[in-house]
Motif scaffolding. Structure first.
Motif, short mmCIF file in Angstrom:
data_model
loop_
_atom_site.label_atom_id
_atom_site.label_comp_id
_atom_site.label_asym_id
_atom_site.label_seq_id
_atom_site.Cartn_x
_atom_site.Cartn_y
_atom_site.Cartn_z
N ALA B 293 0.83 -1.21 0.00
CA ALA B 293 0.00 0.00 0.00
C ALA B 293 0.86 1.26 0.00
O ALA B 293 0.58 2.23 -0.71
CB ALA B 293 -0.93 -0.01 1.21
N LEU B 294 1.94 1.23 0.78
CA LEU B 294 2.82 2.38 0.86
C LEU B 294 3.47 2.65 -0.48
O LEU B 294 3.58 3.79 -0.95
CB LEU B 294 3.91 2.17 1.93
CG LEU B 294 3.43 2.20 3.39
CD1 LEU B 294 4.55 1.77 4.32
CD2 LEU B 294 2.94 3.60 3.76
N MET B 295 3.90 1.57 -1.15
CA MET B 295 4.60 1.75 -2.43
C MET B 295 3.67 2.28 -3.50
O MET B 295 4.05 3.10 -4.33
CB MET B 295 5.24 0.41 -2.86
CG MET B 295 6.49 0.04 -2.06
SD MET B 295 7.75 1.34 -2.00
CE MET B 295 7.37 2.15 -0.46
N SER B 296 2.41 1.82 -3.47
CA SER B 296 1.52 2.34 -4.51
C SER B 296 1.18 3.80 -4.24
O SER B 296 1.06 4.60 -5.16
CB SER B 296 0.27 1.46 -4.66
OG SER B 296 -0.56 1.62 -3.54
N ALA B 297 1.10 4.17 -2.95
CA ALA B 297 0.87 5.58 -2.62
C ALA B 297 2.07 6.42 -3.05
O ALA B 297 1.93 7.52 -3.58
CB ALA B 297 0.64 5.74 -1.13
N ALA B 298 3.28 5.86 -2.88
CA ALA B 298 4.50 6.58 -3.25
C ALA B 298 4.59 6.76 -4.76
O ALA B 298 5.14 7.75 -5.25
CB ALA B 298 5.73 5.83 -2.74
N GLY B 299 3.99 5.82 -5.51
CA GLY B 299 4.04 5.90 -6.96
C GLY B 299 3.40 7.17 -7.50
O GLY B 299 3.85 7.72 -8.50
N GLY B 300 2.37 7.67 -6.84
CA GLY B 300 1.71 8.87 -7.31
C GLY B 300 2.37 10.15 -6.83
O GLY B 300 1.87 11.25 -7.11
N SER B 301 3.48 10.01 -6.12
CA SER B 301 4.10 11.19 -5.51
C SER B 301 5.06 11.89 -6.47
O SER B 301 5.53 11.29 -7.43
CB SER B 301 4.84 10.75 -4.25
OG SER B 301 5.88 11.64 -3.97
N ARG B 302 5.35 13.20 -6.19
CA ARG B 302 6.30 13.94 -7.02
C ARG B 302 7.74 13.62 -6.61
O ARG B 302 8.67 14.15 -7.18
CB ARG B 302 6.04 15.43 -6.88
CG ARG B 302 4.77 15.87 -7.57
CD ARG B 302 4.70 17.38 -7.69
NE ARG B 302 4.62 18.03 -6.39
CZ ARG B 302 3.46 18.24 -5.75
NH1 ARG B 302 2.31 17.85 -6.27
NH2 ARG B 302 3.46 18.84 -4.59
N ALA B 303 7.92 12.76 -5.58
CA ALA B 303 9.27 12.37 -5.17
C ALA B 303 9.64 11.04 -5.81
O ALA B 303 8.76 10.26 -6.16
CB ALA B 303 9.34 12.25 -3.65
N ARG B 304 10.96 10.84 -6.01
CA ARG B 304 11.39 9.58 -6.60
C ARG B 304 11.98 8.70 -5.49
O ARG B 304 12.95 9.07 -4.82
CB ARG B 304 12.47 9.85 -7.66
CG ARG B 304 12.74 8.63 -8.55
CD ARG B 304 13.67 9.04 -9.68
NE ARG B 304 15.02 9.32 -9.21
CZ ARG B 304 15.94 8.38 -9.01
NH1 ARG B 304 15.65 7.11 -9.22
NH2 ARG B 304 17.15 8.69 -8.59
N VAL B 305 11.36 7.54 -5.28
CA VAL B 305 11.80 6.64 -4.22
C VAL B 305 13.08 5.93 -4.65
O VAL B 305 13.16 5.38 -5.74
CB VAL B 305 10.70 5.61 -3.89
CG1 VAL B 305 11.23 4.57 -2.89
CG2 VAL B 305 9.47 6.31 -3.34
N THR B 306 14.11 5.97 -3.80
CA THR B 306 15.39 5.34 -4.15
C THR B 306 15.67 4.12 -3.30
O THR B 306 16.59 3.35 -3.59
CB THR B 306 16.55 6.34 -3.97
OG1 THR B 306 16.53 6.81 -2.62
CG2 THR B 306 16.42 7.50 -4.91
N GLY B 307 14.93 3.92 -2.21
CA GLY B 307 15.19 2.75 -1.39
C GLY B 307 14.14 2.63 -0.29
O GLY B 307 13.54 3.60 0.13
N VAL B 308 13.93 1.38 0.17
CA VAL B 308 12.97 1.14 1.24
C VAL B 308 13.57 0.15 2.22
O VAL B 308 14.18 -0.83 1.81
CB VAL B 308 11.64 0.57 0.68
CG1 VAL B 308 10.69 0.25 1.84
CG2 VAL B 308 11.01 1.53 -0.29
N ARG B 309 13.43 0.45 3.52
CA ARG B 309 13.97 -0.44 4.53
C ARG B 309 12.93 -0.58 5.65
O ARG B 309 12.38 0.42 6.10
CB ARG B 309 15.27 0.16 5.08
CG ARG B 309 16.16 -0.77 5.84
CD ARG B 309 17.63 -0.29 5.72
NE ARG B 309 17.75 1.15 6.00
CZ ARG B 309 18.00 1.64 7.21
NH1 ARG B 309 18.18 0.84 8.24
NH2 ARG B 309 18.11 2.94 7.41
N VAL B 310 12.68 -1.81 6.08
CA VAL B 310 11.72 -2.02 7.16
C VAL B 310 12.47 -2.40 8.42
O VAL B 310 13.30 -3.31 8.40
CB VAL B 310 10.72 -3.14 6.81
CG1 VAL B 310 9.69 -3.31 7.92
CG2 VAL B 310 10.06 -2.86 5.48
#
Lengths: 274, 329
Positions: B293-310
């Motif tokens: 869910a977080l990643m799909s929300a991030a997809g619509g953002s004006r920021a570019r995601v470079t990494g994810v860590r849990v």
């Protein structure tokens, strides 16, 4: 340390051992700084004796003794011994304490030793008194040898012993009072407001009983503990000159010693505990 | 009384008490009504490393002050190794070693002498104190500094010397107040290693900290403190499990991070979001499950995601769950 015995005797032994170790620590520090100790002990008494009892008499500017008897040397010598002990009490206790209670808090380890806080404060008084006695021993030959004219000394040994016991304790306890109530920022003020008046108006350059013509001053300086130390030495060393009654000197010294010790230990506890 | 040394009245011992430190309703209210510590109940077991975790002003230092005889409690009781610290402070001091927050080394003495005289204060003879001083200097990697003045030591060395000094007389309980505050990361790890080693030999340790990593890494049990009270107490893992604390998803990104943070905050199940220049941190009770869910929300953002860590829940998230505030200032 799994099996610790909590009986009172072992606590008392531990307290006594800690007290002794604190004295050893202070002795170690004095030994380490013996050069500085010597300079700080000798400089003021040496200058006083040199100027007033050697230089001035040698150029014909002696103040003279009293009623044509003796010389100013005989007046000054008891005062110089008194100053040496008093200043040492302040140097040995007040100045280190101001620093130790200041931002460095280096008293901490000694306060955490296994003895009551009042005993740590008492150790400060005892160590300071030892240094005061040492100061007197260092200054005595100077006041005996430097003056141009020979001293007219008639030692009363019981009186001298009493003064040599009480004066260092009184001075050191006064150091504890100053060391626990004065903030580091106020040390220069302590010299101007406390130490200079006390030394100049401590019956050091004049016998107290000769102050009859300045009655207000004679009464005012009764609050100055140095008066009784100087008068005590005067009675013990040069009894031929005017001095306070010995019983009054003894009573006042005892009272000041008890009062400053109580106040100093109270101040120490207040700085350590919250 | 032939050997009249300093002594204090005989105080009730607690022979049945097996914990190293016990407090009951321990309180300190300063003049003016400020309650620095408000009814703290603690039981530190023998051989345990116990941590008081909380922000500055939580009452940790005051609590340690009372346990080490320096702060007089206004209520409750405190017993250290069977000795009531209020009734018998001098005897309590025999049981404890203390490392305060500031450098309290004796500047008139050398490094070695700081240890030697400490041993003498605690009743050791000259030979024993000498031997203990040598042993501990070796163990704390300070042997080559033995003859030096203490003001030549670096912060990390000075702290090690203070810990060595506190342990020299083999106290039943070692107290450390914010032991690694102001230390560089290397010195911090070196100190942790030493504390671990002494713990392995059975040393009971009670420390305060406002670093959750320190509490997590070092302590077997942690009491979370705030405003003079204990909010939760237990092993770090249990605390993290019990309070429904949040895990963290750290999303590294470039561009419009506030926009990204706003979108992530709208995702169902997200508790709390904060951001700095390089990443957005998302706190959620089941962080890993929210990833899609977080990643799909991030997809619509004006920021570019470079990494994810849990990351798993931390003690920081425990503190936030308990107080609604962050641990750090």
């Amino acid at each position: 340390m799994t099996a610790v015995r909590f009986d009172v005797r072992s606590a008392r032994r531990a307290g006594a051992a800690a007290f002794w170790a604190l004295l050893l620590r202070d002795l170690r520090v004095v030994t380490k700084e013996r050069g500085r100790f010597l300079i700080r002990t000798v400089s003021q008494p040496l200058l006083l004796v040199f100027v007033f009892t050697y230089v001035l008499p040698s150029i014909g500017r002696d103040f003279g003794g009293f009623d044509g008897e003796g010389s100013f040397t005989d007046i000054l010598v008891p005062g110089v011994l008194a100053i040496a002990i008093l200043i040492k009490g302040i140097q040995a206790v007040a100045l280190p304490l101001v620093q130790e209670f200041g931002y460095t808090r280096e008293i901490e380890d000694r306060v955490m030793s296994p003895l009551p806080v009042w005993a740590v404060a008492t150790e400060k008084i005892v160590a300071g008194a030892g240094q005061g006695l040492l100061a007197a021993a260092i200054v005595a030959p100077i006041v005996a040898l430097v003056p141009a004219e020979p001293l007219q000394i008639q030692i009363s040994w019981p009186a001298l012993v009493a003064v040599l016991v009480l004066a260092p304790i009184l001075s050191s306890a006064l150091g504890l009072v100053l060391g626990t109530y004065v903030e580091p920022d106020n040390v220069p003020m302590m010299f101007s407001v406390v130490i200079l008046p006390v030394t100049f108006l401590g019956a050091t350059y004049f016998p107290w009983s000769e102050l009859g013509d300045i009655r207000w001053l004679q009464i005012a300086i009764l609050a100055n503990p140095l008066v009784y130390i100087a008068e005590g030495f005067r009675f013990a060393l040069t009894p031929q000159f005017p001095h306070m009654p010995p019983a009054a000197i003894l009573a006042a010294m005892l009272a000041f010693t008890a009062g400053t010790s109580w106040l100093g230990i109270r101040g120490f506890r207040r700085r350590v505990l919250s | 009384m032939t050997h009249a040394g300093p002594v204090e009245p005989d105080a009730p011992a607690h022979p049945g008490e097996d914990d190293a430190v016990t407090t009951k309703r321990l309180s300190k209210t300063y003049a003016g009504g400020f309650a620095a510590v408000d009814g703290v109940d603690l039981a530190v077991r023998r051989g345990e490393i116990f941590g008081l975790l909380g922000p500055n002003g939580a009452g940790k230092t005051t609590t340690i002050g009372m346990l080490t005889t320096r702060v007089v409690p206004t209520g409750g009781s405190a017993v250290v190794n069977g000795v009531d610290v209020v009734a018998a402070p001098a005897r309590a001091k025999q049981q404890i070693g203390v490392v305060p927050q500031t450098n309290t080394l004796d500047r008139s003495l050398s490094v070695w002498e700081n240890l030697y005289f400490h041993g003498r204060y605690f009743g050791m003879g000259a030979a024993e104190a000498r031997e203990r001083a040598d042993t501990l200097l070796d163990r704390f990697h300070l042997a080559e500094k033995a003859r030096q003045r203490t003001d030549t030591l670096s912060g990390g060395m000075a702290q090690r010397l203070m810990v060595a000094r506190a342990l020299l007389h083999q106290p039943a309980v070692l107290f450390l107040d914010e032991p690694t505050t102001g230390l560089d990361p290397q010195s911090r790890i070196a100190l942790w290693d030493l504390l671990h080693a002494f713990h392995a030999e059975g040393q009971t340790i009670l420390l305060t900290t406002h670093y959750m990593e320190e509490a997590d890494h070092l302590c077997e049990r942690v009491a979370v403190m705030d405003a003079g009270r204990i909010l939760a107490l237990g092993p770090p893992a249990e605390l993290k499990a019990s309070v429904d604390a949040d895990g963290v998803v750290r999303v590294s990104a470039e561009g419009d991070l506030p926009d990204l943070a706003a979108r992530l905050a709208d995702v169902d199940g997200v508790g709390h979001v904060d951001t700095d220049e390089a990443e957005v941190r998302v706190w959620a009770s089941d962080a890993a499950a929210l990833l899609p869910a977080l990643m799909s929300a991030a997809g619509g953002s004006r920021a570019r995601v470079t990494g994810v860590r849990v990351s798993e829940p931390t003690l920081e998230s425990v503190f936030i769950a308990l107080t609604g505030r962050e641990l750090r200032e």
